[in-house]
Motif scaffolding. Structure first.
Motif, mmCIF file in Angstrom:
data_model
loop_
_atom_site.group_PDB
_atom_site.id
_atom_site.type_symbol
_atom_site.label_atom_id
_atom_site.label_comp_id
_atom_site.label_asym_id
_atom_site.label_seq_id
_atom_site.Cartn_x
_atom_site.Cartn_y
_atom_site.Cartn_z
ATOM 1 N N ARG A 168 0.825 -1.204 0.000
ATOM 2 C CA ARG A 168 0.000 0.000 0.000
ATOM 3 C C ARG A 168 0.860 1.256 0.000
ATOM 4 O O ARG A 168 0.645 2.196 -0.777
ATOM 5 C CB ARG A 168 -0.914 0.007 1.228
ATOM 6 N N MET A 169 1.841 1.292 0.885
ATOM 7 C CA MET A 169 2.664 2.498 1.019
ATOM 8 C C MET A 169 3.668 2.652 -0.110
ATOM 9 O O MET A 169 4.172 3.748 -0.347
ATOM 10 C CB MET A 169 3.367 2.495 2.377
ATOM 11 N N THR A 170 3.962 1.555 -0.824
ATOM 12 C CA THR A 170 4.948 1.628 -1.897
ATOM 13 C C THR A 170 4.401 2.326 -3.131
ATOM 14 O O THR A 170 5.072 3.178 -3.728
ATOM 15 C CB THR A 170 5.429 0.219 -2.276
ATOM 16 N N HIS A 171 3.165 1.997 -3.536
ATOM 17 C CA HIS A 171 2.710 2.559 -4.812
ATOM 18 C C HIS A 171 1.204 2.841 -4.870
ATOM 19 O O HIS A 171 0.650 2.998 -5.956
ATOM 20 C CB HIS A 171 3.086 1.615 -5.968
ATOM 21 N N ARG A 172 0.547 2.924 -3.697
ATOM 22 C CA ARG A 172 -0.892 3.189 -3.735
ATOM 23 C C ARG A 172 -1.273 4.428 -2.940
ATOM 24 O O ARG A 172 -1.872 5.356 -3.476
ATOM 25 C CB ARG A 172 -1.662 1.964 -3.246
ATOM 26 N N SER A 173 -0.950 4.466 -1.660
ATOM 27 C CA SER A 173 -1.272 5.651 -0.866
ATOM 28 C C SER A 173 -0.644 5.520 0.509
ATOM 29 O O SER A 173 -0.230 4.431 0.919
ATOM 30 C CB SER A 173 -2.799 5.800 -0.694
ATOM 31 N N ASN A 174 -0.588 6.642 1.234
ATOM 32 C CA ASN A 174 -0.272 6.562 2.653
ATOM 33 C C ASN A 174 -1.420 5.860 3.373
ATOM 34 O O ASN A 174 -2.539 5.758 2.844
ATOM 35 C CB ASN A 174 -0.099 7.969 3.243
ATOM 36 N N LEU A 175 -1.155 5.383 4.568
ATOM 37 C CA LEU A 175 -2.224 4.792 5.362
ATOM 38 C C LEU A 175 -3.116 5.922 5.888
ATOM 39 O O LEU A 175 -2.611 6.896 6.450
ATOM 40 C CB LEU A 175 -1.641 3.994 6.526
ATOM 41 N N PRO A 176 -4.429 5.821 5.712
ATOM 42 C CA PRO A 176 -5.321 6.919 6.121
ATOM 43 C C PRO A 176 -5.511 6.974 7.634
ATOM 44 O O PRO A 176 -6.129 6.101 8.238
ATOM 45 C CB PRO A 176 -6.638 6.575 5.411
ATOM 46 N N ARG A 177 -4.953 7.994 8.240
ATOM 47 C CA ARG A 177 -5.061 8.144 9.690
ATOM 48 C C ARG A 177 -6.481 8.555 10.073
ATOM 49 O O ARG A 177 -7.113 9.363 9.408
ATOM 50 C CB ARG A 177 -4.079 9.213 10.196
ATOM 51 N N ARG A 178 -6.950 8.004 11.177
ATOM 52 C CA ARG A 178 -8.226 8.416 11.743
ATOM 53 C C ARG A 178 -7.993 9.593 12.694
ATOM 54 O O ARG A 178 -7.054 9.571 13.487
ATOM 55 C CB ARG A 178 -8.867 7.255 12.490
ATOM 56 N N ILE A 179 -8.853 10.579 12.607
ATOM 57 C CA ILE A 179 -8.781 11.749 13.482
ATOM 58 C C ILE A 179 -9.971 11.702 14.438
ATOM 59 O O ILE A 179 -11.126 11.592 14.004
ATOM 60 C CB ILE A 179 -8.816 13.058 12.674
ATOM 61 N N PHE A 180 -9.699 11.777 15.725
ATOM 62 C CA PHE A 180 -10.749 11.717 16.740
ATOM 63 C C PHE A 180 -10.857 13.072 17.446
ATOM 64 O O PHE A 180 -9.849 13.728 17.707
ATOM 65 C CB PHE A 180 -10.441 10.627 17.774
ATOM 66 N N ALA A 181 -12.091 13.447 17.736
ATOM 67 C CA ALA A 181 -12.326 14.699 18.452
ATOM 68 C C ALA A 181 -13.494 14.498 19.413
ATOM 69 O O ALA A 181 -14.232 13.508 19.332
ATOM 70 C CB ALA A 181 -12.636 15.829 17.479
ATOM 71 N N SER A 182 -13.648 15.430 20.321
ATOM 72 C CA SER A 182 -14.768 15.358 21.256
ATOM 73 C C SER A 182 -15.245 16.765 21.566
ATOM 74 O O SER A 182 -14.494 17.737 21.438
ATOM 75 C CB SER A 182 -14.352 14.645 22.548
ATOM 76 N N ALA A 183 -16.512 16.876 21.968
ATOM 77 C CA ALA A 183 -17.085 18.174 22.331
ATOM 78 C C ALA A 183 -17.672 18.072 23.734
ATOM 79 O O ALA A 183 -18.559 17.256 23.980
ATOM 80 C CB ALA A 183 -18.165 18.564 21.336
ATOM 81 N N GLY A 184 -17.147 18.891 24.652
ATOM 82 C CA GLY A 184 -17.683 18.925 25.996
ATOM 83 C C GLY A 184 -17.270 17.760 26.871
ATOM 84 O O GLY A 184 -17.856 17.541 27.932
ATOM 85 N N ALA A 185 -16.275 17.018 26.447
ATOM 86 C CA ALA A 185 -15.790 15.870 27.235
ATOM 87 C C ALA A 185 -14.333 15.637 26.900
ATOM 88 O O ALA A 185 -13.841 16.088 25.861
ATOM 89 C CB ALA A 185 -16.618 14.624 26.927
ATOM 90 N N PRO A 186 -13.612 14.944 27.785
ATOM 91 C CA PRO A 186 -12.207 14.644 27.473
ATOM 92 C C PRO A 186 -12.108 13.814 26.195
ATOM 93 O O PRO A 186 -13.007 13.016 25.888
ATOM 94 C CB PRO A 186 -11.744 13.832 28.694
#
Length: 236
Positions: A168-186
């Motif tokens: 995947r990383m050689t000739h297709r794409s970077n690994l898609p990172r997940r982004i996590f967020a929260s509202a009003g809580a840790p």
């Protein structure tokens, strides 16, 4: 790190140095009879030299990646992300290369008439892989232990992960990172290695210790391949 006199190189402590030295000694005995270099040795020499080099590259890339995650945590700018992606690519590409170069060296050794005499012309050299070597050696009873080692390797989910992420990383794409967020809580606790699935790779949700284990698995597979290669050469 432990110094390996065979390669004149420091190698990670979990690299199977005694097995590698014994493997090289048996190869020299069989493939350089009377000091005369055989055709098999010409291919074997270059591939066997890569084994330790690629293992160390993969190991060091993973150690640097671990330190980067610990240093930056979830606070990463674009340069931090680039450096971590670079190290992941190095880890997986070099780790797969370590095993593939071992398979190439084993195929070259097995091509010697006193070992198995398998075909190893330019066609086979270009196509060599652990799975193809398994097919080539399957008809040879004296290679039964090596065949079993190759079968265990190629059927393992760990090997599939190493190869899939490398590809995947050689000739297709970077690994898609997940982004996590929260509202009003840790913010929720998230593993540092968290990537969404792609068309060719599974979801990755791993802690640092999980990929420490993945490197230990690689070292164990390498050791088994070398031991099986020693047994095959000793039977020649």
């Amino acid at each position: 790190m432990t110094y390996c006199a065979e390669l004149c190189l420091d190698l990670p402590d979990d690299f199977p140095i005694p097995e590698f030295i014994a493997f090289m000694a048996e190869a020299r005995r069989v493939l350089i009879p009377g000091g005369n270099t055989s055709a098999a040795w010409k291919e074997f020499g270059g591939a066997s030299n890569l084994i330790g080099w690629r293992y160390r590259t993969s190991f060091e890339a993973w150690q640097e990646h671990r330190e980067s995650i610990r240093a930056h945590g979830g606070e990463r700018n674009h340069e931090d992300v680039y450096q971590q992606e670079r190290l992941l690519f190095l880890m997986f590409s070099a780790g797969v290369s370590c095993i593939e170069s071992t398979a190439y060296a084993l195929a070259a050794a097995a091509s010697d008439a006193s070992v198995c005499g398998i075909a190893f012309t330019t066609k086979e050299q270009r196509a060599c892989s652990p799975s193809r070597l398994l097919t080539w050696l399957a008809p040879h009873p004296k290679a039964a232990d090596l065949v079993a080692a190759l079968q265990a390797l190629t059927e393992a989910r760990e090997w599939a992960l190493w190869v899939d992420l490398r590809n995947r990383m050689t000739h297709r794409s970077n690994l898609p990172r997940r982004i996590f967020a929260s509202a009003g809580a840790p913010p929720p606790r998230v593993n540092p290695l968290n990537f969404a699935p792609t068309s060719s790779t599974p979801e990755v949700d791993a802690d640092l210790a999980d990929w420490d284990d993945l490197h230990q698995w690689l070292a164990q597979q390498l050791r088994r391949l070398l031991l099986s290669g020693i047994e095959l050469l000793r039977a020649a």
